[in-house]
Structure formats: structure tokens, C-alpha cells
Scaffold this motif. Structure first.
Motif, mmCIF file in Angstrom:
data_model
loop_
_atom_site.group_PDB
_atom_site.id
_atom_site.type_symbol
_atom_site.label_atom_id
_atom_site.label_comp_id
_atom_site.label_asym_id
_atom_site.label_seq_id
_atom_site.Cartn_x
_atom_site.Cartn_y
_atom_site.Cartn_z
ATOM 1 N N ALA A 124 0.805 -1.208 0.133
ATOM 2 C CA ALA A 124 0.087 0.071 0.059
ATOM 3 C C ALA A 124 0.691 1.144 0.137
ATOM 4 N N SER A 125 1.856 1.249 0.621
ATOM 5 C CA SER A 125 2.794 2.481 1.068
ATOM 6 C C SER A 125 3.585 2.627 -0.539
ATOM 7 N N ALA A 126 3.885 1.775 -1.315
ATOM 8 C CA ALA A 126 4.521 1.815 -2.546
ATOM 9 C C ALA A 126 3.589 2.323 -3.524
ATOM 10 N N CYS A 127 2.406 2.513 -3.612
ATOM 11 C CA CYS A 127 1.393 2.791 -4.631
ATOM 12 C C CYS A 127 0.350 3.786 -4.035
ATOM 13 N N TRP A 128 -0.623 4.198 -4.822
ATOM 14 C CA TRP A 128 -1.659 4.991 -4.487
ATOM 15 C C TRP A 128 -2.515 4.468 -3.113
ATOM 16 N N HIS A 129 -2.394 3.014 -2.882
ATOM 17 C CA HIS A 129 -3.531 2.691 -1.900
ATOM 18 C C HIS A 129 -3.454 3.251 -0.684
ATOM 19 N N LEU A 130 -2.294 3.475 -0.251
ATOM 20 C CA LEU A 130 -2.201 3.889 1.114
ATOM 21 C C LEU A 130 -2.734 5.376 1.256
ATOM 22 N N GLY A 131 -2.803 6.401 0.220
ATOM 23 C CA GLY A 131 -3.274 7.672 0.178
ATOM 24 C C GLY A 131 -4.923 7.377 0.472
ATOM 25 N N SER A 132 -5.290 6.548 -0.536
ATOM 26 C CA SER A 132 -6.768 6.362 -0.479
ATOM 27 C C SER A 132 -7.352 5.587 0.904
ATOM 28 N N ILE A 133 -6.617 4.782 1.281
ATOM 29 C CA ILE A 133 -6.862 3.972 2.621
ATOM 30 C C ILE A 133 -6.874 5.169 3.926
ATOM 31 N N LYS A 134 -5.884 6.366 3.831
ATOM 32 C CA LYS A 134 -5.917 7.282 4.801
ATOM 33 C C LYS A 134 -7.226 8.226 4.681
ATOM 34 N N LYS A 135 -7.522 8.180 3.344
ATOM 35 C CA LYS A 135 -8.634 9.325 3.066
ATOM 36 C C LYS A 135 -10.217 8.773 3.557
ATOM 37 N N HIS A 136 -10.207 7.541 2.939
ATOM 38 C CA HIS A 136 -11.480 6.995 3.107
ATOM 39 C C HIS A 136 -11.793 6.034 4.488
ATOM 40 N N TYR A 137 -10.930 5.288 4.778
ATOM 41 C CA TYR A 137 -11.252 4.252 5.572
ATOM 42 C C TYR A 137 -11.492 4.662 7.091
ATOM 43 N N ASP A 149 0.112 -8.153 12.003
ATOM 44 C CA ASP A 149 1.240 -7.160 11.734
ATOM 45 C C ASP A 149 0.684 -6.063 10.804
ATOM 46 N N ASP A 150 0.087 -6.421 9.808
ATOM 47 C CA ASP A 150 -0.642 -5.237 8.991
ATOM 48 C C ASP A 150 -1.519 -4.315 9.699
ATOM 49 N N ALA A 151 -2.461 -5.157 10.341
ATOM 50 C CA ALA A 151 -3.421 -4.285 11.000
ATOM 51 C C ALA A 151 -2.609 -3.229 12.035
ATOM 52 N N TRP A 152 -1.550 -3.449 12.747
ATOM 53 C CA TRP A 152 -0.845 -2.809 13.657
ATOM 54 C C TRP A 152 -0.119 -1.641 12.744
ATOM 55 N N ARG A 153 0.566 -1.987 11.600
ATOM 56 C CA ARG A 153 1.093 -0.915 10.920
ATOM 57 C C ARG A 153 0.288 0.070 10.312
ATOM 58 N N PHE A 154 -1.071 -0.287 9.682
ATOM 59 C CA PHE A 154 -1.913 0.628 9.335
ATOM 60 C C PHE A 154 -2.483 1.413 10.422
ATOM 61 N N ALA A 155 -2.825 0.995 11.638
ATOM 62 C CA ALA A 155 -3.214 1.751 12.660
ATOM 63 C C ALA A 155 -2.224 2.753 12.983
ATOM 64 N N GLU A 156 -0.903 2.498 13.141
ATOM 65 C CA GLU A 156 0.170 3.155 13.604
ATOM 66 C C GLU A 156 0.484 4.267 12.776
ATOM 67 N N HIS A 157 0.867 3.867 11.493
ATOM 68 C CA HIS A 157 1.328 4.761 10.524
ATOM 69 C C HIS A 157 0.206 5.492 9.604
ATOM 70 N N ALA A 158 -0.636 4.946 9.306
ATOM 71 C CA ALA A 158 -1.993 5.433 8.773
ATOM 72 C C ALA A 158 -2.818 6.117 9.597
ATOM 73 N N LEU A 159 -2.696 5.756 10.918
ATOM 74 C CA LEU A 159 -3.423 6.622 11.818
ATOM 75 C C LEU A 159 -5.049 5.912 11.803
ATOM 76 N N LEU A 160 -5.316 4.704 11.671
ATOM 77 C CA LEU A 160 -6.380 4.121 11.610
ATOM 78 C C LEU A 160 -6.858 3.504 12.927
ATOM 79 N N PRO A 161 -8.153 4.318 13.451
ATOM 80 C CA PRO A 161 -8.255 4.044 14.938
ATOM 81 C C PRO A 161 -9.258 2.716 14.738
ATOM 82 N N ASN A 162 -9.793 2.118 13.745
ATOM 83 C CA ASN A 162 -10.766 1.021 13.540
ATOM 84 C C ASN A 162 -10.093 -0.089 12.758
#
Length: 355
Positions: A124-137, A149-162
């Protein structure tokens, strides 16, 4: 309450589609009203479930590759909104960032929105996916990823509380396991660039695994003839067998006839091929490209390191005892991905959202 799964294309051969149909059938068999929606028609539909107990819908007659225009998109959106209005309120599982971006604004308020992501954080961080996830999720009731591991990294680095981890399920649990005696290495997947079967062919050639060992590739795609030429160029053209596309029901026999399964993709989330091979007691060699691969793989090598991959392939081919040890360990770990266990976790998530 109903459960809706929405894909960009629900019927093409692929991991997202296989998981979607497996979950839909499993939840339907537990008594839920389930709908699978494809936003586009598949150019070459693949049948995942022989007798589906869920409802299936295709919104647009255009395939994803066919050019569209603004009016066609608006008409498709109107059809989607009308379809959703006819379905009982419930949970809407949107299986990719593209689907979330398009569909979340069209959902009736009675639906609880859930966004899946079938890739890894690194991809996700190597393409447009991460920006879209940060915006919409963040606005969704739940954001679902394939490994802790991935859930934790998205929570920490993409600031996803859910963020929440829900793994891919195994469609069936086999009672029979491979004897691990056949001199056969197996690769399964679309013959497309991202799967990097060229690296697998090169690793097989460099491993110097002796005859009668062969590499069997199951799948089809645009890279088939290039891969065939690559095998000839590596000097193993007569030992790489292109089996083509096989029905899903035939794959169990292929795992039983294999002694090693290999995965050389550039990126993966939680590959079904690793789960299925593990369930059949077959050890695997894979590039370490995600938390999901680390959960399911037997032997991991650095991403893209073909020489290291070849060395591990040679080591396993030379030792039936090591294959048996790793195969038994893989099958024990695969128990966590049995369909009933994964469905329990989905129903637990639904209950959590309702609270």
C-alpha cells in the motif's frame, strides 16, 4: 441483518474473488442473507462455488478494461443505489480501496460500512492505495486487514483507529495430506508480471535440483509464452510444465502430488496458495513480502533474492525428513485458517460493530 460483499469485479480468477465467494458461501450456510456484488462484468468469469447459497449481482455490463464515460458511470451508480435499497439493512463489506472510494458515498445509511484491504502495508505504501486508505477508511465502522502485523502498521502509520485483523479462510479442510515423495515443485497463480514466475523458474534452474524433479505451473495469463521462453533460456525448458488453468475442485489433487510449493510474487497479502498447501502438509518457500506470508509460509527468503530462494529449494528437495517436518508444522499452523474459525471471527466483528 444482511451481509453485502462488493468487488470491482467479483468473478475473475484471483485471490480477492476466491476469498469473497468462500466467505459469502460460509456465512450464507450459517443462515445470513448474503449478496456478492461485482461493480463490473468479468471478461472471463471463473466459477468458485458450484451451488451458491448467496445472491449474486453484476452492476455494469462493461468489463473493467473497457473504456467508459461519465454517463455510463452515473447510470451504473444509480443501478447500484437501487440494488442496495432492495437489500435488507446490514453490513457492507467493500473489498478494496477502489470500491470504498466509489461505493461508501452511495450506501444507504442503514448499512454499516466495512473496508477490506487484501494487500500488505508495504505494498500500500508503495502505490496510491495508502493515500486512499488514509482518506476513506477512517470514516468506516471497521477497516479489515489480513494479519496482525499489517493491522498494527496501518493503525500506527496510517492513523486508523478502526483497524482489525481478519485472515483469509481456507475453503475446505483436507483430511488427506501429501506423502511428499513426488519429485515435483508447484507454483500456482495467474501468469502475470506481479507473480514473478520468471524468478521461480530461475531459482529452479539455479538450484540444480536433479532429474526427475520438475516444476509445474498451474494458471494462465499474458506471460505464459514469455515464461516458456525464459525456461528454455535457463536450460530447464523440458522440466517446467505449464499445466494451464484448472478448476478449483482439481487443486487438492495437485497439492497431494507436490512435495514443495513456491511463491515468488512481488507483493502478497495472505496468499491462499500458501494456506492450501500448508493444509495439505506441503512445505513452502516464499519471498518474505508481508505479515500474511510470514504467518503461512514455511521457509522465507529476502524479497527478490533468487540465489537464496534456489538454495532453500535445493535444501528441501534433498531432504524428505525436512519436508515432512516443515509440512507437519505448516498444517498445524493452518488450523487457525479453517473456515469455521474465520467465520466465527467475522460474526464476532459484526457483534462488535453493533455494540
Amino acid at each position: 441483518m444482511s451481509v453485502v460483499f462488493a468487488c470491482v469485479d467479483a468473478d475473475t480468477l484471483g485471490g480477492v474473488q476466491q476469498v469473497t465467494h468462500t466467505l459469502a458461501q460460509g456465512l450464507a450456510e450459517r443462515g445470513h442473507e448474503v449478496h456478492v456484488i461485482g461493480l463490473h462484468r468479468a471478461a472471463a468469469p471463473f466459477r468458485y462455488v458450484e451451488r451458491p447459497r448467496y445472491h449474486h449481482h453484476v452492476v455494469s455490463r462493461r468489463t473493467l478494461a473497457e473504456p467508459g464515460h461519465v454517463l455510463a458511470r452515473r447510470r451504473a451508480d444509480r443501478r447500484l443505489k437501487e440494488l442496495l435499497r432492495r437489500i435488507r439493512p446490514g453490513y457492507a463489506v467493500m473489498t478494496s480501496p477502489s470500491v470504498v472510494a466509489r461505493m461508501s458515498r452511495l450506501l444507504p445509511s442503514a448499512f454499516r460500512p466495512i473496508g477490506q484491504y487484501h494487500g500488505s502495508y508495504d505494498h500500500a505504501s508503495a502505490c496510491w492505495h495508502l493515500g486512499s486508505i488514509k482518506k476513506h477508511y477512517p470514516a468506516l465502522d471497521q477497516a479489515v486487514f489480513l494479519s496482525e502485523d499489517d493491522a498494527w502498521r496501518f493503525a500506527e502509520h496510517a492513523l486508523l483507529p478502526n483497524a482489525r485483523a481478519l485472515p483469509n479462510p481456507l475453503p475446505v479442510w483436507p483430511e488427506e495430506v501429501s506423502a511428499l515423495q513426488a519429485p515435483r515443485v508447484l507454483g500456482v497463480g495467474r501468469l502475470e508480471g506481479v507473480k514473478r514466475f520468471d524468478r521461480l523458474i530461475s531459482a529452479f534452474a539455479r538450484s540444480d535440483v536433479p532429474r526427475p524433479w520438475e516444476l509445474h505451473l498451474i494458471g494462465d495469463g499474458a506471460e505464459r509464452e514469455r515464461l516458456r521462453a525464459h525456461a528454455a533460456g535457463e536450460g530447464v525448458g523440458d522440466r517446467v510444465v505449464f499445466r494451464g488453468l484448472l478448476p478449483a475442485a482439481c487443486l487438492a489433487r495437485e497439492y497431494l502430488d507436490a512435495s514443495i510449493v513456491c511463491l515468488t510474487s512481488e507483493h502478497e497479502g495472505l496468499p491462499i496458495v500458501l494456506l492450501e498447501s500448508a493444509a495439505h502438509g506441503v512445505p513452502s518457500v516464499a519471498f518474505d513480502v508481508s505479515g500474511g506470508v510470514r504467518q503461512a509460509g514455511s521457509v522465507l527468503v529476502p524479497p527478490g533474492d533468487v540465489d537464496a530462494f534456489a538454495a532453500e529449494l535445493a535444501r528441501l528437495a534433498a531432504s524428505a525428513a525436512e519436508r515432512r517436518r516443515l509440512g507437519a508444522d505448516a498444517r498445524a499452523r493452518a488450523e487457525a485458517f479453517r473456515l469455521d474459525h474465520v467465520l466465527d471471527r467475522w460474526e464476532s466483528m459484526f457483534a462488535h460493530i453493533d455494540r
